[in-house]
Design a protein around this motif. Structure first.
Motif, short mmCIF file in Angstrom:
data_model
loop_
_atom_site.label_atom_id
_atom_site.label_comp_id
_atom_site.label_asym_id
_atom_site.label_seq_id
_atom_site.Cartn_x
_atom_site.Cartn_y
_atom_site.Cartn_z
N ILE A 195 -17.74 75.00 25.52
CA ILE A 195 -17.00 74.85 26.77
C ILE A 195 -17.73 75.59 27.89
N GLU A 196 -18.20 76.79 27.60
CA GLU A 196 -18.91 77.60 28.61
C GLU A 196 -20.14 76.89 29.13
N ARG A 197 -20.94 76.35 28.23
CA ARG A 197 -22.16 75.66 28.65
C ARG A 197 -21.82 74.48 29.57
N THR A 198 -20.84 73.71 29.22
CA THR A 198 -20.52 72.52 30.01
C THR A 198 -19.97 72.89 31.38
N ILE A 199 -19.19 73.95 31.46
CA ILE A 199 -18.67 74.38 32.76
C ILE A 199 -19.82 74.64 33.73
N ILE A 200 -20.81 75.41 33.31
CA ILE A 200 -21.90 75.76 34.22
C ILE A 200 -22.81 74.57 34.47
N ASP A 201 -23.07 73.76 33.46
CA ASP A 201 -23.92 72.58 33.67
C ASP A 201 -23.28 71.62 34.67
N LYS A 202 -21.97 71.44 34.57
CA LYS A 202 -21.28 70.58 35.53
C LYS A 202 -21.33 71.19 36.93
N GLY A 203 -21.33 72.51 36.99
CA GLY A 203 -21.43 73.18 38.27
C GLY A 203 -22.72 72.84 38.99
N PHE A 204 -23.83 72.85 38.26
CA PHE A 204 -25.12 72.49 38.86
C PHE A 204 -25.17 70.99 39.17
N GLU A 205 -24.69 70.17 38.26
CA GLU A 205 -24.77 68.72 38.43
C GLU A 205 -23.94 68.23 39.63
N ASN A 206 -22.82 68.87 39.87
CA ASN A 206 -21.93 68.44 40.94
C ASN A 206 -22.18 69.14 42.27
N GLY A 207 -23.21 69.99 42.31
CA GLY A 207 -23.53 70.68 43.55
C GLY A 207 -22.58 71.81 43.89
N TRP A 208 -21.80 72.27 42.92
CA TRP A 208 -20.90 73.39 43.16
C TRP A 208 -21.65 74.71 43.20
#
Length: 492
Positions: free
Chosen positions: A128-141
Protein backbone atom coordinates in the motif's frame (compact mmCIF):
# COMPACT_ATOMS: atom_id res chain seq x y z
CA UNK A 1 -9.55 1.80 10.48
CA UNK A 2 -10.50 0.21 7.19
CA UNK A 3 -13.65 -1.89 7.05
CA UNK A 4 -14.58 -3.12 10.55
CA UNK A 5 -15.05 -6.69 9.34
CA UNK A 6 -12.50 -6.55 6.51
CA UNK A 7 -9.89 -8.65 8.30
CA UNK A 8 -12.44 -11.47 8.51
CA UNK A 9 -13.66 -11.17 4.92
CA UNK A 10 -10.48 -10.70 2.89
CA UNK A 11 -7.18 -12.54 2.57
CA UNK A 12 -3.74 -11.01 2.18
CA UNK A 13 -2.61 -10.57 -1.41
CA UNK A 14 1.07 -10.34 -2.27
CA UNK A 15 2.59 -7.82 -4.65
CA UNK A 16 2.82 -9.10 -8.19
CA UNK A 17 6.17 -10.60 -9.19
CA UNK A 18 7.64 -11.65 -12.51
CA UNK A 19 8.12 -15.44 -12.60
CA UNK A 20 11.70 -16.24 -11.48
CA UNK A 21 12.85 -17.76 -14.79
CA UNK A 22 11.66 -14.66 -16.65
CA UNK A 23 13.00 -11.97 -14.34
CA UNK A 24 16.53 -13.39 -14.17
CA UNK A 25 16.88 -12.48 -17.85
CA UNK A 26 16.79 -8.76 -17.03
CA UNK A 27 17.77 -6.22 -14.36
CA UNK A 28 14.36 -4.62 -13.90
CA UNK A 29 12.48 -4.56 -10.60
CA UNK A 30 11.02 -8.00 -10.09
CA UNK A 31 8.03 -6.79 -8.04
CA UNK A 32 5.19 -4.62 -9.33
CA UNK A 33 2.06 -3.08 -7.89
CA UNK A 34 -1.35 -4.52 -7.21
CA UNK A 35 -4.34 -2.80 -8.78
CA UNK A 36 -5.99 0.08 -6.97
CA UNK A 37 -9.04 -2.09 -6.32
CA UNK A 38 -6.93 -4.88 -4.84
CA UNK A 39 -5.14 -2.43 -2.58
CA UNK A 40 -8.41 -0.94 -1.36
CA UNK A 41 -9.35 -4.45 -0.28
CA UNK A 42 -5.98 -4.80 1.45
CA UNK A 43 -6.61 -1.48 3.21
CA UNK A 44 -9.95 -2.85 4.36
CA UNK A 45 -8.09 -5.61 6.27
CA UNK A 46 -6.58 -3.03 8.66
CA UNK A 47 -8.23 -3.53 12.04
CA UNK A 48 -9.52 -0.83 14.36
CA UNK A 49 -6.84 -1.74 16.91
CA UNK A 50 -7.05 -0.30 20.39
CA UNK A 51 -3.27 0.05 20.27
CA UNK A 52 -1.82 -0.09 16.73
CA UNK A 53 1.60 -1.61 17.30
CA UNK A 54 2.51 -1.25 13.61
CA UNK A 55 3.81 2.28 14.12
CA UNK A 56 5.33 2.18 17.60
CA UNK A 57 8.92 2.05 16.24
CA UNK A 58 11.09 0.56 18.99
CA UNK A 59 13.66 -2.20 19.36
CA UNK A 60 13.05 -5.12 21.68
CA UNK A 61 16.23 -7.05 22.50
CA UNK A 62 17.81 -5.84 19.26
CA UNK A 63 14.82 -6.72 17.06
CA UNK A 64 12.68 -4.08 15.39
CA UNK A 65 9.07 -3.79 16.47
CA UNK A 66 6.87 -1.50 14.42
CA UNK A 67 7.80 1.30 12.03
CA UNK A 68 10.90 3.22 13.21
CA UNK A 69 9.68 6.49 11.66
CA UNK A 70 6.27 6.07 13.27
CA UNK A 71 4.26 6.09 10.05
CA UNK A 72 0.62 6.40 11.14
CA UNK A 73 -0.26 3.37 9.07
CA UNK A 74 -3.91 2.81 10.03
CA UNK A 75 -4.78 6.31 8.88
CA UNK A 76 -3.50 5.93 5.34
CA UNK A 77 -4.79 2.38 5.13
CA UNK A 78 -8.25 3.77 5.89
CA UNK A 79 -7.87 6.53 3.30
CA UNK A 80 -6.81 4.02 0.63
CA UNK A 81 -9.78 1.82 1.50
CA UNK A 82 -12.01 4.87 0.92
CA UNK A 83 -10.24 5.68 -2.37
CA UNK A 84 -8.74 8.92 -1.05
CA UNK A 85 -5.27 8.43 -2.49
CA UNK A 86 -4.13 12.06 -2.40
CA UNK A 87 -5.12 12.41 1.25
CA UNK A 88 -3.30 9.14 1.97
CA UNK A 89 -0.18 10.59 0.34
CA UNK A 90 -0.35 13.72 2.47
CA UNK A 91 -0.59 11.62 5.63
CA UNK A 92 2.25 9.36 4.56
CA UNK A 93 4.60 12.25 3.77
CA UNK A 94 4.15 13.73 7.23
CA UNK A 95 6.40 11.03 8.65
CA UNK A 96 8.31 9.50 5.72
CA UNK A 97 10.59 11.52 3.45
CA UNK A 98 11.11 8.72 0.95
CA UNK A 99 8.25 6.18 0.78
CA UNK A 100 9.36 5.13 -2.70
CA UNK A 101 12.47 3.59 -1.10
CA UNK A 102 10.92 2.01 1.98
CA UNK A 103 7.94 0.79 -0.06
CA UNK A 104 10.36 -1.23 -2.18
CA UNK A 105 13.26 -2.40 -0.03
CA UNK A 106 12.24 -2.09 3.63
CA UNK A 107 11.75 -5.53 5.26
CA UNK A 108 8.58 -4.07 6.79
CA UNK A 109 8.89 -4.56 10.56
CA UNK A 110 5.51 -2.82 10.65
CA UNK A 111 3.92 -5.94 9.18
CA UNK A 112 5.55 -8.14 11.78
CA UNK A 113 3.94 -5.97 14.45
CA UNK A 114 0.50 -5.86 12.82
CA UNK A 115 -2.14 -7.02 15.30
CA UNK A 116 -3.71 -9.17 12.62
CA UNK A 117 -0.35 -10.99 12.29
CA UNK A 118 -0.89 -12.65 15.67
CA UNK A 119 -3.23 -15.14 14.03
CA UNK A 120 -3.32 -14.36 10.28
CA UNK A 121 -1.14 -12.91 7.52
CA UNK A 122 -0.46 -9.22 8.18
CA UNK A 123 -2.03 -6.31 6.36
CA UNK A 124 -0.11 -5.64 3.10
CA UNK A 125 1.30 -2.37 4.48
CA UNK A 126 4.40 -2.23 2.29
CA UNK A 127 2.46 -2.74 -0.94
CA UNK A 128 0.00 0.00 0.00
CA UNK A 129 2.83 2.40 0.90
CA UNK A 130 4.62 1.91 -2.40
CA UNK A 131 1.48 2.53 -4.44
CA UNK A 132 0.56 5.67 -2.52
CA UNK A 133 3.87 7.36 -3.37
CA UNK A 134 4.04 6.02 -6.93
CA UNK A 135 0.57 7.42 -7.62
CA UNK A 136 1.73 10.69 -6.13
CA UNK A 137 4.48 11.01 -8.74
CA UNK A 138 2.31 9.72 -11.58
CA UNK A 139 -0.53 12.15 -10.88
CA UNK A 140 1.70 15.18 -10.40
CA UNK A 141 0.87 15.50 -6.71
CA UNK A 142 4.58 15.48 -5.89
CA UNK A 143 5.93 18.92 -6.74
CA UNK A 144 8.99 20.85 -5.54
CA UNK A 145 8.34 22.44 -2.16
CA UNK A 146 10.16 25.74 -1.94
CA UNK A 147 10.93 27.13 1.53
CA UNK A 148 9.17 30.44 2.09
CA UNK A 149 12.15 31.98 3.89
CA UNK A 150 15.87 31.31 4.09
CA UNK A 151 17.58 31.58 7.45
CA UNK A 152 21.02 32.38 6.09
CA UNK A 153 22.46 29.35 7.85
CA UNK A 154 24.58 26.92 5.84
CA UNK A 155 24.87 23.20 6.55
CA UNK A 156 27.15 20.58 5.00
CA UNK A 157 25.98 16.97 4.95
CA UNK A 158 28.68 14.41 4.21
CA UNK A 159 27.19 11.31 2.64
CA UNK A 160 24.15 11.05 0.39
CA UNK A 161 22.62 7.83 1.68
CA UNK A 162 19.13 7.78 3.19
CA UNK A 163 20.21 9.38 6.48
CA UNK A 164 22.00 12.24 4.75
CA UNK A 165 19.17 12.79 2.28
CA UNK A 166 16.54 12.81 5.03
CA UNK A 167 18.54 15.27 7.13
CA UNK A 168 19.09 17.52 4.12
CA UNK A 169 15.41 17.39 3.15
CA UNK A 170 14.21 18.34 6.62
CA UNK A 171 16.71 21.15 7.08
CA UNK A 172 16.13 22.55 3.62
CA UNK A 173 12.41 22.72 4.26
CA UNK A 174 13.06 24.65 7.48
CA UNK A 175 14.86 27.31 5.43
CA UNK A 176 18.51 26.44 5.88
CA UNK A 177 20.86 26.13 2.89
CA UNK A 178 22.15 22.56 2.57
CA UNK A 179 25.03 21.13 0.54
CA UNK A 180 25.56 17.37 0.33
CA UNK A 181 29.06 16.05 -0.34
CA UNK A 182 29.35 12.60 -1.92
CA UNK A 183 32.56 10.86 -2.94
CA UNK A 184 30.88 8.66 -5.56
CA UNK A 185 29.90 9.85 -9.03
CA UNK A 186 26.18 9.52 -8.29
CA UNK A 187 24.16 10.53 -5.26
CA UNK A 188 22.19 8.05 -3.20
CA UNK A 189 24.79 6.08 -1.26
CA UNK A 190 23.69 2.49 -0.75
CA UNK A 191 20.41 3.31 -2.49
CA UNK A 192 22.36 3.83 -5.70
CA UNK A 193 25.18 1.32 -5.53
CA UNK A 194 24.51 -0.98 -2.57
CA UNK A 195 21.05 -2.26 -3.55
CA UNK A 196 20.74 -4.10 -6.89
CA UNK A 197 18.61 -2.66 -9.65
CA UNK A 198 16.11 -5.55 -9.53
CA UNK A 199 15.11 -4.45 -6.02
CA UNK A 200 15.30 -0.70 -6.56
CA UNK A 201 15.56 0.72 -10.06
CA UNK A 202 17.88 3.69 -10.11
CA UNK A 203 15.56 6.05 -11.94
CA UNK A 204 13.49 5.96 -8.75
CA UNK A 205 16.51 7.22 -6.80
CA UNK A 206 17.46 9.76 -9.48
CA UNK A 207 13.89 11.09 -9.52
CA UNK A 208 14.09 11.90 -5.81
CA UNK A 209 17.58 13.42 -6.12
CA UNK A 210 16.34 15.68 -8.94
CA UNK A 211 13.40 16.78 -6.79
CA UNK A 212 15.70 17.63 -3.88
CA UNK A 213 17.89 19.67 -6.23
CA UNK A 214 14.86 21.57 -7.53
CA UNK A 215 13.95 22.34 -3.92
CA UNK A 216 17.33 24.00 -3.39
CA UNK A 217 19.68 21.32 -2.06
CA UNK A 218 23.12 21.37 -3.67
CA UNK A 219 24.96 18.13 -4.44
CA UNK A 220 28.75 18.06 -4.77
CA UNK A 221 29.72 14.70 -6.28
CA UNK A 222 33.09 13.03 -6.90
CA UNK A 223 34.36 14.86 -3.82
CA UNK A 224 35.94 13.01 -0.92
CA UNK A 225 36.16 15.05 2.24
CA UNK A 226 39.66 14.74 3.60
CA UNK A 227 41.22 14.50 0.14
CA UNK A 228 39.47 16.87 -2.24
CA UNK A 229 38.37 19.27 0.50
CA UNK A 230 39.53 19.40 4.11
CA UNK A 231 37.55 19.30 7.31
CA UNK A 232 38.94 22.72 8.22
CA UNK A 233 37.63 24.22 4.99
CA UNK A 234 34.15 22.89 5.72
CA UNK A 235 34.22 24.12 9.31
CA UNK A 236 35.13 27.59 8.08
CA UNK A 237 32.42 27.69 5.42
CA UNK A 238 29.43 26.09 7.17
CA UNK A 239 27.50 26.77 10.35
CA UNK A 240 27.00 23.05 11.00
CA UNK A 241 28.29 19.79 9.59
CA UNK A 242 26.53 16.41 9.66
CA UNK A 243 28.50 13.20 9.19
CA UNK A 244 26.29 10.58 7.49
CA UNK A 245 29.04 8.46 6.04
CA UNK A 246 27.52 5.09 6.84
CA UNK A 247 29.06 1.92 8.26
CA UNK A 248 30.94 1.17 5.07
CA UNK A 249 33.99 -0.67 6.40
CA UNK A 250 33.34 -4.24 5.27
CA UNK A 251 34.31 -7.17 7.45
CA UNK A 252 37.01 -9.15 5.68
CA UNK A 253 37.69 -12.88 5.77
CA UNK A 254 41.01 -13.78 7.38
CA UNK A 255 42.05 -17.33 6.65
CA UNK A 256 44.42 -19.28 4.48
CA UNK A 257 43.80 -18.44 0.85
CA UNK A 258 41.50 -15.47 1.47
CA UNK A 259 43.84 -13.26 -0.55
CA UNK A 260 43.44 -15.45 -3.66
CA UNK A 261 42.37 -13.86 -6.90
CA UNK A 262 38.62 -14.23 -7.32
CA UNK A 263 37.84 -13.62 -3.63
CA UNK A 264 35.95 -10.33 -3.36
CA UNK A 265 34.11 -8.31 -0.76
CA UNK A 266 30.38 -8.41 -1.49
CA UNK A 267 29.86 -4.66 -1.79
CA UNK A 268 32.71 -4.38 -4.30
CA UNK A 269 30.86 -6.91 -6.43
CA UNK A 270 27.47 -5.25 -6.11
CA UNK A 271 28.83 -1.74 -6.62
CA UNK A 272 30.84 -2.58 -9.73
CA UNK A 273 27.86 -4.39 -11.22
CA UNK A 274 25.44 -1.52 -10.59
CA UNK A 275 27.88 1.08 -11.86
CA UNK A 276 28.65 -0.81 -15.05
CA UNK A 277 24.93 -1.33 -15.69
CA UNK A 278 24.25 2.37 -15.27
CA UNK A 279 27.33 3.58 -17.16
CA UNK A 280 27.22 1.32 -20.20
CA UNK A 281 24.75 -1.55 -19.80
CA UNK A 282 27.83 -3.71 -19.12
CA UNK A 283 29.57 -2.71 -22.35
CA UNK A 284 32.56 -1.26 -20.47
CA UNK A 285 33.41 -4.66 -18.92
CA UNK A 286 34.26 -2.90 -15.63
CA UNK A 287 32.57 -5.37 -13.36
CA UNK A 288 33.10 -8.82 -11.87
CA UNK A 289 31.54 -11.30 -14.28
CA UNK A 290 30.56 -14.75 -12.97
CA UNK A 291 29.23 -16.12 -16.25
CA UNK A 292 29.87 -19.87 -16.47
CA UNK A 293 31.60 -19.94 -13.06
CA UNK A 294 30.99 -21.74 -9.78
CA UNK A 295 30.12 -19.07 -7.22
CA UNK A 296 30.10 -19.23 -3.42
CA UNK A 297 28.75 -16.47 -1.19
CA UNK A 298 29.99 -16.52 2.40
CA UNK A 299 27.45 -14.87 4.69
CA UNK A 300 23.77 -15.60 5.14
CA UNK A 301 22.25 -12.10 5.18
CA UNK A 302 20.49 -9.83 2.70
CA UNK A 303 23.73 -8.62 1.10
CA UNK A 304 24.64 -12.23 0.41
CA UNK A 305 21.20 -12.81 -1.11
CA UNK A 306 21.74 -9.83 -3.42
CA UNK A 307 25.04 -11.42 -4.54
CA UNK A 308 23.15 -14.63 -5.29
CA UNK A 309 20.57 -12.81 -7.43
CA UNK A 310 23.29 -10.85 -9.24
CA UNK A 311 25.34 -13.93 -10.07
CA UNK A 312 22.24 -15.72 -11.36
CA UNK A 313 21.55 -12.83 -13.75
CA UNK A 314 25.12 -13.11 -14.97
CA UNK A 315 24.38 -16.77 -15.75
CA UNK A 316 26.80 -18.37 -13.31
CA UNK A 317 27.29 -22.12 -13.53
CA UNK A 318 26.33 -22.78 -9.89
CA UNK A 319 25.59 -20.76 -6.78
CA UNK A 320 25.84 -21.63 -3.06
CA UNK A 321 25.44 -19.36 -0.02
CA UNK A 322 27.10 -20.31 3.26
CA UNK A 323 25.54 -19.29 6.58
CA UNK A 324 26.82 -20.07 10.07
CA UNK A 325 23.40 -20.26 11.73
CA UNK A 326 20.79 -23.04 11.55
CA UNK A 327 17.84 -22.73 9.21
CA UNK A 328 15.18 -20.46 10.67
CA UNK A 329 11.95 -22.07 11.91
CA UNK A 330 8.76 -21.93 9.87
CA UNK A 331 6.94 -20.33 12.82
CA UNK A 332 8.11 -17.89 15.47
CA UNK A 333 10.46 -19.31 18.08
CA UNK A 334 9.60 -18.98 21.77
CA UNK A 335 12.03 -16.08 22.18
CA UNK A 336 10.75 -14.23 19.07
CA UNK A 337 7.30 -13.24 20.24
CA UNK A 338 4.97 -10.76 18.58
CA UNK A 339 5.19 -7.74 18.17
CA UNK A 340 8.87 -8.10 17.23
CA UNK A 341 9.76 -8.74 13.60
CA UNK A 342 9.40 -12.51 12.94
CA UNK A 343 12.65 -14.39 12.31
CA UNK A 344 11.20 -17.21 10.23
CA UNK A 345 12.16 -19.17 7.14
CA UNK A 346 11.32 -17.40 3.88
CA UNK A 347 12.11 -18.13 0.26
CA UNK A 348 13.08 -14.58 -0.66
CA UNK A 349 13.48 -13.38 -4.24
CA UNK A 350 17.07 -14.54 -4.81
CA UNK A 351 16.46 -17.97 -3.33
CA UNK A 352 13.28 -18.48 -5.33
CA UNK A 353 15.27 -17.69 -8.47
CA UNK A 354 18.03 -20.15 -7.59
CA UNK A 355 15.48 -22.80 -6.72
CA UNK A 356 13.81 -22.40 -10.12
CA UNK A 357 17.03 -22.30 -12.13
CA UNK A 358 19.18 -24.86 -10.30
CA UNK A 359 16.53 -26.96 -8.60
CA UNK A 360 17.41 -26.15 -4.98
CA UNK A 361 17.57 -23.45 -2.38
CA UNK A 362 21.22 -22.24 -2.53
CA UNK A 363 21.59 -21.81 1.23
CA UNK A 364 23.79 -24.10 3.29
CA UNK A 365 23.39 -23.80 7.06
CA UNK A 366 25.73 -24.27 10.03
CA UNK A 367 28.74 -24.39 7.76
CA UNK A 368 32.22 -23.01 8.33
CA UNK A 369 34.88 -22.34 5.72
CA UNK A 370 38.19 -23.77 6.88
CA UNK A 371 40.41 -22.67 4.01
CA UNK A 372 40.41 -21.35 0.47
CA UNK A 373 42.62 -23.09 -2.06
CA UNK A 374 44.02 -21.41 -5.16
CA UNK A 375 45.40 -22.90 -8.35
CA UNK A 376 49.00 -22.47 -9.55
CA UNK A 377 48.15 -19.04 -10.96
CA UNK A 378 46.82 -17.82 -7.61
CA UNK A 379 43.15 -17.91 -8.57
CA UNK A 380 40.64 -19.51 -6.21
CA UNK A 381 39.60 -23.01 -7.25
CA UNK A 382 37.91 -24.53 -4.18
CA UNK A 383 36.72 -24.04 -0.60
CA UNK A 384 37.10 -26.54 2.22
CA UNK A 385 34.32 -26.58 4.83
CA UNK A 386 33.01 -28.42 7.86
CA UNK A 387 29.52 -28.55 9.36
CA UNK A 388 28.88 -26.99 12.77
CA UNK A 389 26.47 -27.58 15.64
CA UNK A 390 25.04 -24.59 17.48
CA UNK A 391 25.08 -25.31 21.21
CA UNK A 392 23.40 -23.32 23.99
CA UNK A 393 25.18 -23.74 27.34
CA UNK A 394 23.63 -23.67 30.80
CA UNK A 395 24.08 -19.89 31.04
CA UNK A 396 22.19 -19.38 27.78
CA UNK A 397 25.22 -18.47 25.67
CA UNK A 398 25.55 -19.90 22.18
CA UNK A 399 28.68 -21.35 20.63
CA UNK A 400 29.50 -23.54 17.65
CA UNK A 401 31.34 -26.84 17.58
CA UNK A 402 32.63 -28.75 14.58
CA UNK A 403 30.99 -32.00 13.51
CA UNK A 404 33.72 -34.56 12.76
CA UNK A 405 33.43 -36.34 9.43
CA UNK A 406 31.48 -33.55 7.69
CA UNK A 407 34.42 -32.08 5.79
CA UNK A 408 33.66 -31.15 2.18
CA UNK A 409 35.36 -29.54 -0.81
CA UNK A 410 33.41 -27.10 -2.97
CA UNK A 411 34.50 -25.93 -6.44
CA UNK A 412 34.57 -22.14 -6.81
CA UNK A 413 36.06 -19.64 -9.20
CA UNK A 414 34.43 -16.65 -7.50
CA UNK A 415 33.89 -16.15 -3.77
CA UNK A 416 31.98 -13.18 -2.36
CA UNK A 417 32.43 -12.29 1.30
CA UNK A 418 29.21 -10.92 2.81
CA UNK A 419 29.82 -11.29 6.55
CA UNK A 420 28.75 -7.80 7.54
CA UNK A 421 30.36 -4.47 8.28
CA UNK A 422 32.83 -3.50 11.01
CA UNK A 423 31.56 0.06 11.19
CA UNK A 424 32.56 3.52 10.11
CA UNK A 425 35.73 4.26 8.13
CA UNK A 426 37.97 6.16 10.56
CA UNK A 427 39.86 8.59 8.32
CA UNK A 428 37.13 11.17 7.81
CA UNK A 429 35.76 11.45 11.37
CA UNK A 430 39.31 11.62 12.67
CA UNK A 431 39.88 14.67 10.47
CA UNK A 432 37.04 16.40 12.28
CA UNK A 433 38.37 15.29 15.66
CA UNK A 434 35.21 13.44 16.64
CA UNK A 435 35.37 10.46 18.93
CA UNK A 436 34.85 6.94 17.64
CA UNK A 437 33.52 4.29 20.01
CA UNK A 438 33.04 0.65 18.99
CA UNK A 439 33.64 1.63 15.36
CA UNK A 440 30.78 4.14 15.48
CA UNK A 441 30.94 7.92 15.63
CA UNK A 442 30.14 8.71 19.24
CA UNK A 443 27.24 11.08 19.89
CA UNK A 444 26.77 13.17 23.01
CA UNK A 445 23.75 11.78 24.76
CA UNK A 446 21.06 10.81 22.27
CA UNK A 447 20.87 14.14 20.45
CA UNK A 448 23.20 13.36 17.53
CA UNK A 449 25.85 15.92 18.52
CA UNK A 450 29.48 14.84 18.63
CA UNK A 451 32.21 16.00 20.99
CA UNK A 452 33.11 18.73 18.46
CA UNK A 453 30.94 21.83 18.54
CA UNK A 454 28.94 22.24 15.35
CA UNK A 455 29.63 18.71 14.10
CA UNK A 456 26.79 16.16 14.23
CA UNK A 457 26.28 12.58 13.10
CA UNK A 458 23.45 10.24 12.12
CA UNK A 459 22.61 7.02 10.34
CA UNK A 460 24.73 3.91 10.24
CA UNK A 461 27.81 5.98 11.12
CA UNK A 462 26.25 6.62 14.55
CA UNK A 463 23.93 3.67 15.02
CA UNK A 464 25.77 0.90 13.20
CA UNK A 465 24.56 -1.08 10.20
CA UNK A 466 20.77 -1.03 10.10
CA UNK A 467 17.70 -0.63 7.91
CA UNK A 468 16.94 2.20 5.49
CA UNK A 469 13.93 3.15 7.58
CA UNK A 470 16.14 3.54 10.65
CA UNK A 471 18.49 5.72 8.57
CA UNK A 472 15.57 7.98 7.65
CA UNK A 473 14.62 8.23 11.33
CA UNK A 474 18.21 9.14 12.17
CA UNK A 475 18.28 11.78 9.44
CA UNK A 476 15.08 13.35 10.71
CA UNK A 477 16.40 13.24 14.27
CA UNK A 478 19.71 14.93 13.50
CA UNK A 479 17.90 17.57 11.47
CA UNK A 480 15.80 18.47 14.49
CA UNK A 481 18.93 18.70 16.64
CA UNK A 482 20.81 20.87 14.13
CA UNK A 483 17.81 23.13 13.61
CA UNK A 484 17.60 23.75 17.36
CA UNK A 485 21.37 24.38 17.45
CA UNK A 486 21.18 27.01 14.71
CA UNK A 487 17.99 28.84 15.65
CA UNK A 488 16.36 30.16 18.78
CA UNK A 489 13.05 28.72 17.65
CA UNK A 490 13.33 25.14 16.37
CA UNK A 491 10.86 24.69 13.51
CA UNK A 492 11.25 20.92 13.10
Amino acid sequence: MGKPTGFMEYSREKAKEQPPLERIKNWKEYASRLTDEALQIQGARCMDCGTPFCHMGIEIRGTAAGCPINNVIPEWNDLVYKGKWKEALERLLLTNNFPEFTGRVCPAPCEGSCTLAITDPAVAIKSIERTIIDKGFENGWIQPRMPKLRTGKKIAVIGSGPAGLAAADQLNQSGHSVTIYERADRAGGLLMYGIPNMKLEKDVVERRIQLLMEEGIEFVLNTEVGKDITAEQLKAEYDAIILCTGATKQRALYMKGSDSEGVHLAMDYLTSTSKSLLDSNFEDDKYINTKGKDVIVIGGGDTGADCVATAIRQNCKSIVQFGKHPQLPVNRADDNLWPTDPHIYKLDYAYAEADEKYGKDPREYCIQTKKIVADKKGHVKELHTIQMNKVINDEGYAYFEEVPGTERVWPAQHVFVAIGFEGVEHALPEQFGVKITNNKIASVGKKYATNVNGVFTAGDARKGQSLIVWAIKEGRGVAETVDAYLTEYASL
